[in-house]
Design an enzyme around this catalytic site. Sequence first.
Site, PDB file in Angstrom:
ATOM      1  N   ASN A   1      -5.975  -2.955   2.774  1.00  0.00           N
ATOM      2  CA  ASN A   1      -5.914  -4.406   2.880  1.00  0.00           C
ATOM      3  C   ASN A   1      -7.322  -4.938   3.060  1.00  0.00           C
ATOM      4  O   ASN A   1      -8.177  -4.271   3.642  1.00  0.00           O
ATOM      5  CB  ASN A   1      -5.072  -4.820   4.091  1.00  0.00           C
ATOM      6  CG  ASN A   1      -3.590  -4.605   3.886  1.00  0.00           C
ATOM      7  OD1 ASN A   1      -3.113  -4.524   2.767  1.00  0.00           O
ATOM      8  ND2 ASN A   1      -2.858  -4.510   4.977  1.00  0.00           N
TER       9      ASN A   1
ATOM     10  N   ARG B   1       0.831  -1.207   0.000  1.00  0.00           N
ATOM     11  CA  ARG B   1       0.000   0.000   0.000  1.00  0.00           C
ATOM     12  C   ARG B   1       0.868   1.261   0.000  1.00  0.00           C
ATOM     13  O   ARG B   1       0.552   2.230  -0.685  1.00  0.00           O
ATOM     14  CB  ARG B   1      -0.942   0.012   1.200  1.00  0.00           C
ATOM     15  CG  ARG B   1      -2.001  -1.083   1.140  1.00  0.00           C
ATOM     16  CD  ARG B   1      -2.803  -1.155   2.404  1.00  0.00           C
ATOM     17  NE  ARG B   1      -1.914  -1.452   3.518  1.00  0.00           N
ATOM     18  CZ  ARG B   1      -2.152  -1.156   4.790  1.00  0.00           C
ATOM     19  NH1 ARG B   1      -3.274  -0.547   5.131  1.00  0.00           N
ATOM     20  NH2 ARG B   1      -1.304  -1.464   5.734  1.00  0.00           N
TER      21      ARG B   1
END
Length: 95
Positions: free
Chosen positions: A39, A21
């Site tokens: 996530n 990320r």
Amino acid sequence: MPAITSLKFEIFGRVQGVSFRYYTRIKANELHLVGGCRNTAEGTVEGIAQGQKEAIDIFKQWLRYQGSPRSRIDDAHFEEKRVDCEEFTDFSVWH
């Protein structure tokens, strides 16, 4: 004014616990994209990116074939559509 492309994405593989990320946000910022990613409970990373079509195409290639240095990308699902305006002000990591 050029049309804005909105991209929903979900990335499968070893993409959690490998700074995926974080690197995704860096790449999105380089390409002047807005949106965010998070996530999932299933072990994937999902998100939305919005911006110019050419930048979205580069981002898709990065998500599918590069990712973060320690990630392993097994599959990537994409869904694109045109929108009238960007719905975000920056690219964030969502929790």
